[in-house]
Design a protein around this motif. Sequence first.
Motif, PDB file in Angstrom:
ATOM      1  N   ASN A   1      17.468 -59.514  33.019  1.00 32.45           N
ATOM      2  CA  ASN A   1      16.615 -58.320  33.005  1.00 32.45           C
ATOM      3  C   ASN A   1      15.919 -58.241  34.359  1.00 32.45           C
ATOM      4  OD1 ASN A   1      17.098 -57.820  30.190  1.00 32.45           O
ATOM      5  ND2 ASN A   1      15.583 -59.390  29.694  1.00 32.45           N
ATOM      6  N   VAL A   2      15.843 -57.042  34.924  1.00 31.64           N
ATOM      7  CA  VAL A   2      15.211 -56.857  36.233  1.00 31.64           C
ATOM      8  C   VAL A   2      13.998 -55.939  36.069  1.00 31.64           C
ATOM      9  CG1 VAL A   2      15.557 -56.222  38.644  1.00 31.64           C
ATOM     10  CG2 VAL A   2      17.510 -56.994  37.273  1.00 31.64           C
ATOM     11  N   TYR A   3      12.865 -56.393  36.588  1.00 28.03           N
ATOM     12  CA  TYR A   3      11.625 -55.627  36.468  1.00 28.03           C
ATOM     13  C   TYR A   3      11.050 -55.301  37.843  1.00 28.03           C
ATOM     14  CZ  TYR A   3      11.355 -57.146  31.553  1.00 28.03           C
ATOM     15  OH  TYR A   3      11.608 -57.386  30.231  1.00 28.03           O
ATOM     16  N   TYR A   4      10.432 -54.123  37.928  1.00 29.65           N
ATOM     17  CA  TYR A   4       9.527 -53.796  39.032  1.00 29.65           C
ATOM     18  C   TYR A   4       8.160 -53.621  38.394  1.00 29.65           C
ATOM     19  CZ  TYR A   4      13.682 -53.035  41.866  1.00 29.65           C
ATOM     20  OH  TYR A   4      14.879 -53.204  42.540  1.00 29.65           O
ATOM     21  N   SER A   5       7.321 -54.655  38.490  1.00 25.24           N
ATOM     22  CA  SER A   5       6.057 -54.711  37.744  1.00 25.24           C
ATOM     23  C   SER A   5       6.360 -54.560  36.256  1.00 25.24           C
ATOM     24  CB  SER A   5       5.078 -53.655  38.261  1.00 25.24           C
ATOM     25  OG  SER A   5       4.761 -53.935  39.620  1.00 25.24           O
TER      26      SER A   5
ATOM     27  N   VAL B   1      12.010 -57.910  47.971  1.00 25.64           N
ATOM     28  CA  VAL B   1      11.226 -57.351  49.078  1.00 25.64           C
ATOM     29  C   VAL B   1      10.282 -56.251  48.570  1.00 25.64           C
ATOM     30  CG1 VAL B   1      13.008 -57.885  50.789  1.00 25.64           C
ATOM     31  CG2 VAL B   1      12.972 -55.620  49.748  1.00 25.64           C
ATOM     32  N   ILE B   2      10.528 -55.754  47.356  1.00 21.35           N
ATOM     33  CA  ILE B   2       9.620 -54.781  46.740  1.00 21.35           C
ATOM     34  C   ILE B   2       8.577 -55.556  45.929  1.00 21.35           C
ATOM     35  CG2 ILE B   2       9.436 -52.882  45.062  1.00 21.35           C
ATOM     36  CD1 ILE B   2      12.313 -52.100  45.862  1.00 21.35           C
ATOM     37  N   PRO B   3       7.279 -55.348  46.223  1.00 22.05           N
ATOM     38  CA  PRO B   3       6.224 -56.101  45.524  1.00 22.05           C
ATOM     39  C   PRO B   3       6.317 -55.886  44.012  1.00 22.05           C
ATOM     40  CG  PRO B   3       5.312 -54.935  47.425  1.00 22.05           C
ATOM     41  CD  PRO B   3       6.728 -54.450  47.260  1.00 22.05           C
ATOM     42  N   GLY B   4       6.102 -56.962  43.264  1.00 23.12           N
ATOM     43  CA  GLY B   4       6.096 -56.877  41.806  1.00 23.12           C
ATOM     44  C   GLY B   4       7.456 -57.039  41.161  1.00 23.12           C
TER      45      GLY B   4
END
Length: 259
Positions: free
Chosen positions: A11-15, A56-59
């Motif tokens: 599973n991939v999350y951005y925040s 490289v994208i925060p969170g």
Amino acid sequence: MSKRIEVDGLNVYYSKFKAVEGVDMTIEPRTVTAFIGPSGCGKSTFLRTLNRMHEVIPGAYVEGSVKIDGDDLYGQGVDPVLVRRQVGMVFQRPNPFPTMSIRDNVLAGVKLNNKRVSKSESDDIVERSLQGANLWNEVKDRLEKPGMGLSGGQQQRLCIARAIAVQPDVLLMDEPCSALDPISTLAIEDLIEELKKEFTIVIVTHNMQQASRVSDKTAFFNIAGTGAPGKLIEFDDTATIFSNPSVQATEDYVSGRFG
């Protein structure tokens, strides 16, 4: 050099936003695997998890595991920089470093890795990498000229030379031909066929014909709607995906009914 990639329950999350859900996949060494699917379905995001570029994208973070020959890329204490050395990446638009010569572009990754190399070693790396990217004969007499002075197709092959100069095990390509003309596209496709003799290659493409031409296996991703996570719908031999898929949505997509 090429390695097997095993993805388990990823599973991939951005925040708090779940971008990709529940991917299980095994990519065999010395094969080309294509990721296809409509825009926004998570295929480029998933591609970037294979060398931790999404971080490289925060969170950004993942659940599950990505293993290369049994070594978990997300294991405790694993350095993302070392992962990216092992798993190279070529982006959608050619991005040679504008202030660098052709030669220095090829050597940029080698130098970034703090590897001290002699002049003769550097010459060998440059020639081997440009030969590998099928660019040597076109540029061998102008290695000190700016990389930006090359055509779009040549710039993309220069970026491939830069990626393979550090001798990775895996090569990721995110729509490497989308900004190129048909002749340059054909050159890159021929090159992919050559490179798979040494590398495990994973490519994202919106071009169905390209996926059917260059890949051994194809993964179809889809999304239920805006805000929903991207999911792997079907993963099989490319010939099966394009001629006899087991999921109706895959057939609808590859036949052009949607997307």
